[in-house]
Design a protein around this motif. Sequence first.
Motif, PDB file in Angstrom:
ATOM      1  N   PHE A   2     118.448  71.792 -19.575  1.00  0.00           N
ATOM      2  CA  PHE A   2     118.247  72.273 -20.946  1.00  0.00           C
ATOM      3  C   PHE A   2     117.478  71.257 -21.779  1.00  0.00           C
ATOM      4  O   PHE A   2     116.485  71.599 -22.430  1.00  0.00           O
ATOM      5  N   TRP A   3     117.956  70.002 -21.774  1.00  0.00           N
ATOM      6  CA  TRP A   3     117.304  68.977 -22.586  1.00  0.00           C
ATOM      7  C   TRP A   3     115.917  68.646 -22.051  1.00  0.00           C
ATOM      8  O   TRP A   3     115.010  68.330 -22.813  1.00  0.00           O
ATOM      9  N   ARG A   4     115.749  68.697 -20.746  1.00  0.00           N
ATOM     10  CA  ARG A   4     114.417  68.438 -20.186  1.00  0.00           C
ATOM     11  C   ARG A   4     113.444  69.524 -20.626  1.00  0.00           C
ATOM     12  O   ARG A   4     112.304  69.234 -21.002  1.00  0.00           O
ATOM     13  N   ALA A  13     113.761  71.433 -23.343  1.00  0.00           N
ATOM     14  CA  ALA A  13     113.557  71.274 -24.785  1.00  0.00           C
ATOM     15  C   ALA A  13     112.566  70.150 -25.068  1.00  0.00           C
ATOM     16  O   ALA A  13     111.702  70.267 -25.952  1.00  0.00           O
ATOM     17  N   LEU A  14     112.673  69.060 -24.307  1.00  0.00           N
ATOM     18  CA  LEU A  14     111.767  67.932 -24.517  1.00  0.00           C
ATOM     19  C   LEU A  14     110.333  68.299 -24.152  1.00  0.00           C
ATOM     20  O   LEU A  14     109.381  67.924 -24.853  1.00  0.00           O
ATOM     21  N   ILE A  20     116.346  61.832 -17.983  1.00  0.00           N
ATOM     22  CA  ILE A  20     117.000  63.047 -18.471  1.00  0.00           C
ATOM     23  C   ILE A  20     117.151  64.014 -17.307  1.00  0.00           C
ATOM     24  O   ILE A  20     116.170  64.465 -16.710  1.00  0.00           O
ATOM     25  N   SER A  79     119.534  66.774 -17.475  1.00  0.00           N
ATOM     26  CA  SER A  79     119.963  68.100 -17.906  1.00  0.00           C
ATOM     27  C   SER A  79     118.760  69.039 -17.987  1.00  0.00           C
ATOM     28  O   SER A  79     117.774  68.729 -18.671  1.00  0.00           O
TER      29      SER A  79
END
Length: 261
Positions: free
Chosen positions: A144-146, A148-149, A140, A142
């Motif tokens: 943002f997604w990292r 969020a995760l 991952i 991104s």
Amino acid sequence: MANLYAVLGVNRTATPNEIKSAYRRLARKYHPDVNSDPSAAARFAQINDAYHTLIDAERRKIYDRTGRTSSSSAVREHNSPAARAARRAYYQARVDRVVNELLERERQETRARGKAVYTTVTLFISTFIFAMMKPSVFEITSPFWRTALIVLFALGVWHLFRSLKEHFDHYTYRPGRISITRTHKSKKPFKRSMAWAFIIGGYLLSLGTGMLIGMLTEDFSKQEFGNSTLTDAISAVLFYPPIAVLIVDTMYLINQRFEDL
């Protein structure tokens, strides 16, 4: 019926203190423990009845008005249809309350058991699935997604710790010191060490089984169980199962809230 005032040797206008003093004086004289005369017991019973009637303001009013004690009227009132109906309603309410408490305890126990099952089964199944699939955490890119995760992972670990602690406190006990004189049996069904062995053993079994099946189901041309594959499997089973437990437990709690509406 004997005159109760005469039995105590007081006037009809006697105060409660005068009645108490007369009773104590006569009790010291006619009590069976201090008076061996066969008639003393009957006389003391008379004195006792007179005292309890005259010392009670309501019973004394009834006696002064009717010349009778309230015992006979009380018995009739106790056995009246209204009194019997009131007693039946009272005992029925007690039975209903006990039944409702038992049902509520059973409902709470069912919910606690269901929550414990959801937590442990989700942990084991998600560990098995992610060990078999080996999704890479590091792919991952991104931000943002990292982020969020990572936030979901932190919340999942915190939730998993709280859930396991709650289940352990509810269902497990720590063995106390062995006593020669007595043995203490806990009401909780499992020992703390056995519960830890079950959680750790189930987690490792799910991990090993998932990795093994993942290796067997891969294309033989791609079957390389190197350091990167092992790293992906370990990072996946450490990172994703707490998130899966968080999601499933949240859905379970939401479903319970809807059932209570």
